[in-house]
Design a protein around this motif. Structure first.
Motif: not given
Length: 206
Positions: A85-102
């Motif tokens: 019921x709750x597994x829905x599409x998500x949008x990755x926020x801008x710069x999220x990947x860069x923040x995690x990588x850094x």
């Protein structure tokens, strides 16, 4: 330095059902469960008291709501229906990947998320292709919701660091900001956007 990130609202924006009782009812019906006529009332009613700060697992709530109307389902059926019921599409926020990588370049990194649906955080991370993370700590698994000290302590323990060295990045001053009140440190993205988090991680100045 060890960092943890809130998930929903911080790294991703999620499409959540506006009437969750209907979404759960549909998932239950797909599994051959007879949903009561007054399901909305049952879903929106409390069926168990929880200690302050404790997570209330949604599958348990659904199972108890059905039980209150004379419908018995297994814990597994309730869990699977709630997750669907709750597994829905998500949008990755801008710069999220860069923040995690850094952040990973500076030390261990975790997700620390309030979520009452078992498995939803992990499935969302797969959908978003974020990570890898050294640990994923959720309120439904550890039993405590942010801002309670226990979930931040569990995150620090999972990363193998003292709580005092944990920096938690989130979007909610009440929940994520609770890290400041338990001996860790919070960074709120309204004040320090993810792009700035990434830059300061690279500079070693977060």
């Amino acid at each position: 330095m060890a960092l943890s990130f809130d998930l929903f609202g911080t790294l991703v924006a999620a499409d959540r059902p506006s009437t969750p009782w209907d979404a759960v009812a549909s998932a239950l019906t797909d599994r051959g469960i007879a949903v009561p006529d007054d399901w909305e009332d049952a879903y929106r009613s409390s069926h168990r008291e929880y200690e302050r700060g404790r997570e209330a697992p949604l599958p348990e709530h659904v199972r108890l709501a059905l039980e209150s109307r004379g419908v018995d389902v297994s814990a597994r059926v309730a869990r699977d229906a709630v997750l669907d019921a709750f597994d829905r599409p998500v949008t990755v926020r801008p710069d999220a990947g860069a923040a995690v990588t850094a952040a990973r370049e500076q030390g261990p990194v975790a997700v620390c998320s309030n979520c009452s649906v078992p498995g939803l955080v992990e499935r969302t991370l797969d959908r978003a292709s974020l990570g890898p993370f050294d640990a994923v700590v959720t309120s439904v698994d550890c039993g405590w919701r942010k801002p309670h000290r226990e979930i931040f302590a569990a995150t620090a323990d999972a990363l193998g660091v003292p709580l005092a060295t944990l920096v938690h990045v989130g979007d909610d001053a009440r929940t994520d900001g609770g890290a400041d009140r338990v001996g860790a440190r919070s960074v709120l993205i309204d004040e320090t956007p993810l792009a700035t988090v990434a830059r300061r991680c690279r500079e070693g100045s977060l």
